[in-house]
Scaffold this motif. Structure first.
Motif, PDB file in Angstrom:
ATOM      1  N   TYR A 190       0.819  -1.297   0.071  1.00  9.89           N
ATOM      2  CA  TYR A 190      -0.145  -0.067   0.153  1.00  9.89           C
ATOM      3  C   TYR A 190       0.811   1.309  -0.059  1.00  9.89           C
ATOM      4  N   ARG A 235      -8.138  -3.676   1.676  1.00 10.25           N
ATOM      5  CA  ARG A 235      -8.443  -2.679   0.394  1.00 10.25           C
ATOM      6  C   ARG A 235      -9.779  -2.294   0.924  1.00 10.25           C
ATOM      7  N   ARG A 289      -5.159  -8.821   3.019  1.00 15.94           N
ATOM      8  CA  ARG A 289      -5.060  -7.810   1.717  1.00 15.94           C
ATOM      9  C   ARG A 289      -6.307  -7.513   1.229  1.00 15.94           C
TER      10      ARG A 289
END
Length: 125
Positions: A46, A118, A114
């Motif tokens: 990120y 997100r 992940r």
């Protein structure tokens, strides 16, 4: 990294950590407990930067965290302040890698974090 950005990311991670992202997850423990390796990978994806490691709890294992724009960033440091698990973490800032951090994760944990991160960070924007 400014405090506001840190807190936005930290809150998104807290919403993302679960039993799917760490076998250590427990509602009675710090949310970050057992989440360091997978978190370091997702944070690097990120924010960029590097993955670093230091000797973990009482010299056993590793603790993973990040360096972003030359600044140490550890979203899981609070796990060392839990009652009964207290440990004075001494940062060694050893260069590490996704490969090394992955070796401390079970299959599926990074993907689970992940995807959850997100979704959470998109909602924070």
């Amino acid at each position: 990294m400014d405090e506001r950005t840190f807190q936005i990311i930290r809150r998104a991670l807290e919403k993302s950590w679960s039993a799917d992202t760490s076998v250590c997850f427990s509602p009675t423990a710090a949310p970050s407990y057992g989440q360091c390796a997978q978190t370091a990978i997702v944070v690097q994806e990120y924010l960029g930067g590097e993955i670093l490691r230091t000797t973990g709890w009482h010299g056993r294992g590793n603790h993973f965290y990040n360096s972003v724009a030359g600044e140490r960033v550890d979203f899981t440091a609070d796990q060392f302040d839990m009652p009964g698990y207290s440990y004075a973490l001494k940062y060694e800032d050893c260069p590490s890698s996704v490969t090394e951090a992955l070796a401390e994760c079970l299959p599926g944990q990074v993907d689970a974090l992940r995807h959850a991160f997100r979704r959470s960070i998109a909602g924070a924007a």
